[in-house]
Scaffold this active site. Structure first.
Site, mmCIF file in Angstrom:
data_model
loop_
_atom_site.group_PDB
_atom_site.id
_atom_site.type_symbol
_atom_site.label_atom_id
_atom_site.label_comp_id
_atom_site.label_asym_id
_atom_site.label_seq_id
_atom_site.Cartn_x
_atom_site.Cartn_y
_atom_site.Cartn_z
ATOM 1 N N HIS A 1 6.713 75.248 6.420
ATOM 2 C CA HIS A 1 5.969 74.097 5.918
ATOM 3 C C HIS A 1 6.811 73.277 4.936
ATOM 4 O O HIS A 1 6.359 72.963 3.838
ATOM 5 C CB HIS A 1 4.690 74.557 5.215
ATOM 6 C CG HIS A 1 3.732 75.269 6.092
ATOM 7 N ND1 HIS A 1 2.716 76.071 5.590
ATOM 8 C CD2 HIS A 1 3.601 75.323 7.435
ATOM 9 C CE1 HIS A 1 2.029 76.584 6.591
ATOM 10 N NE2 HIS A 1 2.550 76.147 7.727
ATOM 11 N N PRO A 2 8.040 72.883 5.286
ATOM 12 C CA PRO A 2 8.829 72.077 4.349
ATOM 13 C C PRO A 2 8.192 70.707 4.147
ATOM 14 O O PRO A 2 7.650 70.107 5.075
ATOM 15 C CB PRO A 2 10.193 71.968 5.033
ATOM 16 C CG PRO A 2 9.896 72.136 6.488
ATOM 17 C CD PRO A 2 8.764 73.115 6.543
#
Length: 541
Positions: free
Chosen positions: A477-478
């Site tokens: 989930h950058p």
């Protein structure tokens, strides 16, 4: 160089947000839109069949396959970061779990100087994008492009046991994590329809391509944004060994994701002038915040051996996979039509917290991760097993990324700086007793043979810290690398209208604009950002 083409709006990246932006803008008659995507077609079994995302995990043509630099927080290990290099972007290769986040997340964005981004402001966009098979209500949408399905009826019996055990451990049942309140345990909603993945490409892009004012170019690797007189006037891209330009009469919208968007800005001279000059790139706009504020969710699993069959027995032996495949082909149903992340929830690590700080994941299988470079994510264990996982919802650690050179084909260096904020590690250490308490309740305890990892003897903070550093992985989930905020001097890259500070005619619309990470999976928020961006752009045209 090929002759430059021209349109009104250029959108860079056909991922979750980019598909939304291009599709919605093309609804405006007479507005010409060009959508550029570095990847290719999503017509692959690894994309369309829901559980096929395991086959896309290391796929060389569907996935950018990024690696971080060795990270001290992970004991010196590099983290693997899959990102979609395909129509639909990461919505075409993710685990399909649909989570909006907590209302307080968006209220926090607004309080940080971003009016129009409070939960009451973004809720209409969430409802607009969603077609929830449970039916529309004040929280859910009923006729949007993305189909959302509850998996409770189809979930594995062990997932039901997990939910019952969680309730017995004191966590309340929540039938809809995207409803009035996120807190509780239950079954995840996923983005599928008719047994097929519902990605941004299938929901938004393909219907929109029927309009003559939308043009899609695949295998188009954007190398830089063209800036003239302080205004973005087009983009340059490589395709098939040739250099092309497409000029934008009105706007350029960068939707290349939390890695690609800051990378393209830096390649275009928009970033830290000293670092760019050292790489031979002429600075165009002073924007030191580009690539900073990098956030990600990380987590680990407790692994258990079970006394009853799990998905290991369904997805492991060749004959069993064959039966599951035949069932899927005949009915578009069964385990191949689901994600392995079937249950979970959002809980408080201690009762003194104002809102949930931990996300639970339950997978009715156990596996050994594939060797990098292989196409398979999982090889189920030969024995029956399952995994109970956790991640922290609001990590405080912040990292950064930056291009290595002026070569657009070189991946950037990525420094997540996991656990650089000590409280992130404390949260995860304190989560282990919480998970073990769930496993100790009868609905799960009666089917557990033993805890395999880390093992019941691993209880001290020192031993758990070592285990967590050695086993924690990215939850993929950058976000945050083109942070939204009112003040460029304070590190903001875009303003609340998603316009890049210091460059006219240029916006960013994807997960990179998040000022703070939301609780849970990020695909739903990314789609919402695309919806809101399209409305902001149309209002300005």
């Amino acid at each position: 160089m090929a002759v430059a083409e021209e349109c009104d709006v250029v959108v860079v990246g056909a991922g979750s947000a980019g598909c939304v932006v291009a599709a919605r803008l093309s609804e405006t008659p007479g507005l010409s839109v060009t959508l550029l995507e570095a990847g290719g077609s999503d017509r692959s079994v690894w994309v369309r069949m829901p559980i096929g995302y395991g086959g896309a995990f290391y796929h060389p043509t569907l996935n950018w396959r990024y690696y971080t630099e060795p990270d001290e927080g992970l004991g010196g290990r590099a983290a693997y970061w899959p990102r979609g290099k395909v129509l639909g972007g990461s919505s075409s290769i993710n685990a399909m779990v649909y989570i909006r986040g907590q209302a307080a997340d968006y209220d926090g964005w607004a309080a940080a100087g971003n009016p129009g981004w409070a939960y009451r402001d973004v809720l209409p966009f969430f409802r607009r994008l969603e077609s929830n098979l449970a039916g529309a209500d004040e929280w859910r949408g009923g006729d949007g492009p993305i189909t959302v399905r509850d998996v409770a009826a189809a979930a594995h019996p062990l997932t039901h046991a997990f939910v019952a055990a969680s309730e017995a451990a004191g966590h309340r049942r929540n039938a809809d994590f995207n409803g009035a309140d996120q807190e509780g345990v239950g079954f995840y909603q996923i983005t599928t329809r008719g047994g097929l993945r519902a990605s941004a490409a299938t929901g938004y892009l393909y219907p929109a391509l029927k309009r003559r004012n939308l043009r899609l170019v695949t295998h188009a690797a954007v190398t830089r944004i063209l800036v003239d007189g302080g205004r973005a006037v087009g983009v340059e891209y490589q395709r098939g060994g040739d250099v092309h330009r497409v000029m934008a009469r009105r706007e350029v919208v960068l939707s290349a994701g939390a890695i690609g968007s800051p990378q393209i800005l830096q390649l275009s001279g928009i970033g830290d002038p000293e670092r760019l000059a050292a790489l031979g790139i002429a600075p165009v706009v002073v924007a030191p915040g580009v690539g900073g504020n990098l956030m990600d969710h990380v987590g680990f699993d407790l692994v258990y051996e079970a006394t009853v069959p799990t998905l290991n027995q369904t997805l492991g032996p060749l004959w069993a996979r064959g039966l599951a495949g035949l069932r899927y082909l005949a009915t578009r149903d069964g385990p191949l039509s689901l994600s392995v992340n079937q249950g979970g929830g959002f809980v408080r690590g201690d009762p003194g917290r104002a809102r949930p700080n931990l996300q639970l994941y339950f997978s009715p299988l156990s596996y050994t991760r594939a060797v990098p470079g292989k196409r398979r994510l999982t090889q189920p264990d030969s024995f029956p097993g399952f995994m109970l996982g956790i991640s922290n919802c609001h990590p405080k650690s912040r990292g950064w990324l930056h291009i290595r050179s002026a070569d657009p084909a070189a991946p950037p260096e990525i420094h997540p700086r996991y656990f650089s904020a000590p409280e992130d590690m404390d949260e995860l250490i304190d989560s282990v007793p919480l998970m073990r308490a769930i496993a100790a309740e009868a609905p799960l305890a009666r089917v557990i043979a033993r805890e395999l990892a880390p093992g019941p003897d691993v209880t001290s903070r020192e031993a758990l810290t070592e285990f967590i550093r050695g086993r924690t992985t990215s939850v993929f989930h950058p976000c945050g690398t083109c942070r939204m905020g009112p003040d460029a001097a304070a590190g903001a890259v875009v303003d609340p209208a998603l316009r890049v500070h210091g460059v006219a005619g240029l916006r960013v619309a994807d997960a990179s604009i998040m000022p703070a990470i939301t609780a849970g999976n990020l695909n739903a928020p990314s789609l919402m950002i695309g919806e809101k961006a399209a409305e902001l752009i149309r209002a300005a045209l």
